[in-house]
Design a protein around this motif. Sequence first.
Motif: not given
Length: 222
Positions: A86, A118-119, A82, A121-123, A20, A17
């Motif tokens: 990953a 958030l991370s 955006t 949940a996304e992963t 980002r 990350s």
Amino acid sequence: MSFSLIVFDWDGTLMDSQARIVDCLQAAFLEVGQPRPSREAAADIIGLGLDEAMARLWPAADAAQRQRVAHHYRRHFLVDNTTPAALFPGALETLERLGAAGYLLAVATGKSRRGLDLSLAETGLAGHFQATRCADESFSKPHPQMLLEIMDELGVAPACTLMIGDTEYDLQMAANAGAGALAVCYGVHAPERLRALRPLACLNSLAAIPDWLRQTDGAAVA
């Protein structure tokens, strides 16, 4: 050595990350009319809590100015930006192998609770960890509070705890908590900086962790 708890840093260790985070920090400074920090300076503070990061990047600012930058950073990171972020190769497989071998797994991160949730949940990684701590819930690294609270929650002694991270802050936190420290050399801080703090090893990939544990800790990691 006989470890039963493995605590991972998040950004730069499990998740790639850096780009980002740097993009969001630079955008936040521009929004308050300040020169944006260099990419090198912005990357160097990854792992610290946001308040500590702001103090390093803008030492002349007062608390209100730093809070303005932090507010814009959170908005960019959580909503607007955006830039892809990953998991590093082998992250999921490594966690699965370690969990199957009976290790307790946890996260100690400079992220906010909202950012980590958030991370996770996304992963889809939330279910792999028995405990997590974030910088807005405790003192920032390298203070040992996050690690001490995880060990206390899970009932594991420092001698049986291994902290894995990619920055000096992770290794210093482990030392301050009396825990073992393992560095990964593909993240934010250069390998020579990490080795200067004498971690147990400096590995080049997440996939190398189970084999290192098997050889060093005598663990039955499949």
